[in-house]
Scaffold this motif. Structure first.
Motif, PDB file in Angstrom:
ATOM      1  N   GLN A 474      15.814  43.252  83.113  1.00  0.00           N
ATOM      2  CA  GLN A 474      14.417  43.337  83.529  1.00  0.00           C
ATOM      3  C   GLN A 474      13.640  44.316  82.661  1.00  0.00           C
ATOM      4  OE1 GLN A 474      13.215  41.156  85.795  1.00  0.00           O
ATOM      5  NE2 GLN A 474      15.316  40.384  85.695  1.00  0.00           N
ATOM      6  N   LYS A 475      14.279  45.431  82.329  1.00  0.00           N
ATOM      7  CA  LYS A 475      13.648  46.442  81.474  1.00  0.00           C
ATOM      8  C   LYS A 475      14.600  46.759  80.327  1.00  0.00           C
ATOM      9  CE  LYS A 475      10.674  48.425  85.003  1.00  0.00           C
ATOM     10  NZ  LYS A 475      10.115  49.662  85.592  1.00  0.00           N
ATOM     11  N   ALA A 518      25.726  42.819  73.416  1.00  0.00           N
ATOM     12  CA  ALA A 518      24.869  41.822  72.768  1.00  0.00           C
ATOM     13  C   ALA A 518      23.883  41.211  73.753  1.00  0.00           C
ATOM     14  CB  ALA A 518      25.722  40.720  72.142  1.00  0.00           C
ATOM     15  N   GLY A 519      23.964  41.631  75.026  1.00  0.00           N
ATOM     16  CA  GLY A 519      23.097  41.053  76.051  1.00  0.00           C
ATOM     17  C   GLY A 519      21.739  41.700  76.085  1.00  0.00           C
ATOM     18  N   GLY A 520      20.928  41.246  77.000  1.00  0.00           N
ATOM     19  CA  GLY A 520      19.574  41.760  77.150  1.00  0.00           C
ATOM     20  C   GLY A 520      18.701  40.729  77.835  1.00  0.00           C
ATOM     21  N   ARG A 521      17.429  40.884  77.682  1.00  0.00           N
ATOM     22  CA  ARG A 521      16.487  39.948  78.295  1.00  0.00           C
ATOM     23  C   ARG A 521      16.167  38.829  77.309  1.00  0.00           C
ATOM     24  NH1 ARG A 521      10.418  41.441  80.560  1.00  0.00           N
ATOM     25  NH2 ARG A 521       9.968  39.406  81.492  1.00  0.00           N
ATOM     26  N   GLY A 527      14.024  35.499  71.555  1.00  0.00           N
ATOM     27  CA  GLY A 527      15.455  35.790  71.514  1.00  0.00           C
ATOM     28  C   GLY A 527      15.833  36.848  72.536  1.00  0.00           C
ATOM     29  N   VAL A 528      17.005  37.427  72.341  1.00  0.00           N
ATOM     30  CA  VAL A 528      17.530  38.428  73.273  1.00  0.00           C
ATOM     31  C   VAL A 528      17.027  39.806  72.859  1.00  0.00           C
ATOM     32  CG1 VAL A 528      19.603  39.512  74.201  1.00  0.00           C
ATOM     33  CG2 VAL A 528      19.568  37.042  73.786  1.00  0.00           C
ATOM     34  N   VAL A 529      16.345  40.460  73.779  1.00  0.00           N
ATOM     35  CA  VAL A 529      15.798  41.796  73.529  1.00  0.00           C
ATOM     36  C   VAL A 529      16.678  42.795  74.272  1.00  0.00           C
ATOM     37  CG1 VAL A 529      13.791  43.291  73.753  1.00  0.00           C
ATOM     38  CG2 VAL A 529      13.479  40.846  73.336  1.00  0.00           C
ATOM     39  N   GLY A 530      17.320  43.676  73.519  1.00  0.00           N
ATOM     40  CA  GLY A 530      18.209  44.657  74.123  1.00  0.00           C
ATOM     41  C   GLY A 530      18.631  45.703  73.110  1.00  0.00           C
ATOM     42  N   LEU A 531      19.830  46.222  73.266  1.00  0.00           N
ATOM     43  CA  LEU A 531      20.317  47.283  72.388  1.00  0.00           C
ATOM     44  C   LEU A 531      20.395  46.839  70.927  1.00  0.00           C
ATOM     45  CD1 LEU A 531      23.199  48.953  74.420  1.00  0.00           C
ATOM     46  CD2 LEU A 531      21.219  50.122  73.451  1.00  0.00           C
TER      47      LEU A 531
END
Length: 543
Positions: A474-475, A518-521, A527-531
């Motif tokens: 979510q964040k 590799a996960g995220g929103r 695409g995937v927004v995360g670390l």
């Protein structure tokens, strides 16, 4: 007010598929808008009427209303109506077999969408802009049209055009952020602004520590969450304010998208094949590119493909590993049509839920080995962003030392002792590959956030984390690498994505050896927004 009520009633009927009633309400609203000389309302209503008439199969009337909406919205610069009307008109022209006219209409719609997007100041809005309100379907509709056109008329440049549309629809927010990052790295932030950001970050760190071990009372937990959200908004506001008023950001020219030939020339070698995908709501396509040529091919329907990916992920994560052929089915759908012989390396540009698919776990029916065992596989958000990262590498100064490796235990878990033992062995084995004077190892009590930041993380050539990771879908800025908690430090021990964004890294490689890192929103079109995205933004070439 009455116009709006009638229009909303028309929308409601349209959603309920009561199209005749929708037209009736829209026409009543149109009459009043003409009576009041309300051009904006009239353009919106004409577009609504045209859209519903198209669904009813009344093509000539639909075309007439859509063209009126286009003319009027062009006159008053109503971008939302304009791209929508062009998009519906393109669908109508495609239905009638007027493919080239439809392609022109799709391109007009894209131009309007991208003009609107370029006017947005907020980076988060820009990142989610294409994926909201059906805008991405314009790009996917055009790609579907190109494939049909190529099958009907053998259009020579269909693949090049499809490549361009795929790049226009992928990771545009991330591509823009790379240029923002370059400007940010060029000169330090003013001391007053830096002080405000540090103060807010310190308060956020204190809250993160409390949220890591939250109170039992739900009211207390909610209060902490609200306080954290307010501080995050304040932090983002300071950032936005800086970029709005600093002339360096006002002068930013965002990167251009790479062309098919430019990509083949600058990014490909003889041993690499690129696979880029476009997954819409109704159709999905793949495009494979190597030095010799390209292959443009259809995929199973998005619903069937999603179901197949879901079954495969379930099988991959199942320790019992009951017999399943999803890896072969996915290979046959996603890879086989694009291959023209064996290859050593693959560069994958996923789309939508394909971001969750580990392509390494696919395999050919003719070869029992996993694809990852015989092929080097890398993933990129878009090929244009890869080109910009390659340019950034050439500008960056050389790192001061080779390796910074961190082994941190899980927090509050008895089994953390066992996991720490293996993590420390992991980084020790890696460290043996480097000269002792060119490496820094942080383990035991040193594997905390304060030590990490004090040990010149920005100067390392390779950064390796063997630690637990947390992902907040979510964040995404709260996603973090969990380090040892040091009660004597103001740092909370969570290296959050928000903090990573502020680094100026020189690392050619960052390794996140942790669960779900590799996960995220997942943002459609972004695409995937995360670390992983935060480290790329901060200067890392590969994560």
């Amino acid at each position: 007010m009455k116009i709006r009520i009638l229009y909303n009633l028309g929308l409601l009927q349209e959603d309920m598929k009561a199209y005749q009633k929708a037209v009736m309400y829209y026409k009543e609203a149109l009459f009043l808008s003409e009576k009041n000389s309300d051009k904006e309302a009239k353009s919106i209503i004409l577009n609504g009427i045209g859209s519903v008439l198209f669904l009813l199969g009344r093509d000539e009337e639909a075309s007439d209303n859509l063209r009126k909406a286009i003319s009027l919205s062009s006159e008053i610069d109503a971008g939302q109506v304009l791209w929508n009307a062009f998009s519906v008109l393109a669908g109508l022209q495609k239905k009638q077999g007027a493919y080239k006219d439809a392609l022109n209409s799709y391109e007009y719609a894209m131009d309007v969408i991208e003009k609107s997007r370029s006017s947005l100041a907020d980076e988060d809005f820009k990142a989610s802009f294409l994926g909201s309100n059906r805008r991405l379907e314009v790009y996917h509709g055009a790609i579907d049209l190109l494939f049909r056109l190529s099958q009907r008329e053998k259009v020579s440049d269909a693949a090049a055009l499809a490549f361009g549309f795929m790049e226009r629809a992928k990771a545009r927010g991330f591509l823009d952020s790379l240029e923002i990052g370059r400007v940010s790295a060029a000169q330090p932030v003013a001391s007053e602004t830096e002080g405000r950001l540090k103060s807010l970050q310190a308060r956020l760190s204190r809250l993160s520590r409390r949220l890591a071990d939250p109170p039992e009372s739900s009211d207390e937990r909610n209060k902490l969450e609200e306080e954290a959200s307010t501080l995050e908004e304040d932090y983002d506001e300071v950032r936005r304010d800086l970029r709005t008023h600093d002339p360096r950001y006002a002068a930013v020219r965002f990167p251009e998208l790479i062309s098919l030939e430019g990509m083949r020339k600058d990014l490909l070698d003889d041993d690499t094949v690129v696979f880029t995908y476009a997954v819409g709501r109704e159709s999905a396509y793949g495009l494979a590119i190597d030095r010799k040529g390209q292959r443009f091919f259809p995929l199973p329907s998005p619903s069937a493909l999603r179901e197949l990916v879901g079954r495969h992920l379930k099988w991959v994560s199942d320790r019992e590993r009951s017999p399943e052929r999803t890896g072969e089915e996915l290979y046959r759908a996603l890879i086989d049509p694009g291959l023209d012989g064996p290859c050593r390396r693959m560069l994958i540009v996923p789309d939508d839920f394909l971001h969750y698919l580990p392509f390494e776990t696919l395999r050919s029916a003719d070869d029992p080995s996993w694809m990852g065992a015989r092929t080097e596989i890398a993933y990129v958000p878009s090929l244009s962003s890869l080109a910009e990262i390659e340019k950034r590498v050439k500008r960056q100064k050389a790192p001061s030392f080779d390796l910074l490796a961190v082994a941190a235990p899980d927090r509050g878990k008895e089994e953390g002792k066992t996991s720490l033992q293996f993590r420390e062995r992991e980084v020790e084995e890696i460290a043996r590959l480097f000269d002792s004077g060119k490496r820094i190892l942080l383990k035991g009590l040193e594997a905390n956030e304060k030590s990490l930041k004090a040990n010149r993380i920005e100067e390392a050539g390779i950064i390796h984390f063997a630690a637990h990771g947390t992902i907040d879908e979510q964040k995404p800025v709260r996603s973090a690498i969990v380090l040892r908690d040091d009660p004597t430090s103001e740092e909370d021990g969570f290296l959050q994505a928000r903090e990573v964004f502020d680094f100026r890294l020189k690392a050619g490689l960052v390794v996140l050896s942790s669960c779900r890192s590799a996960g995220g929103r997942l943002l459609r079109g972004e695409g995937v927004v995360g670390l992983n995205r935060s480290f790329l933004f901060a200067g890392a070439s590969t994560v």
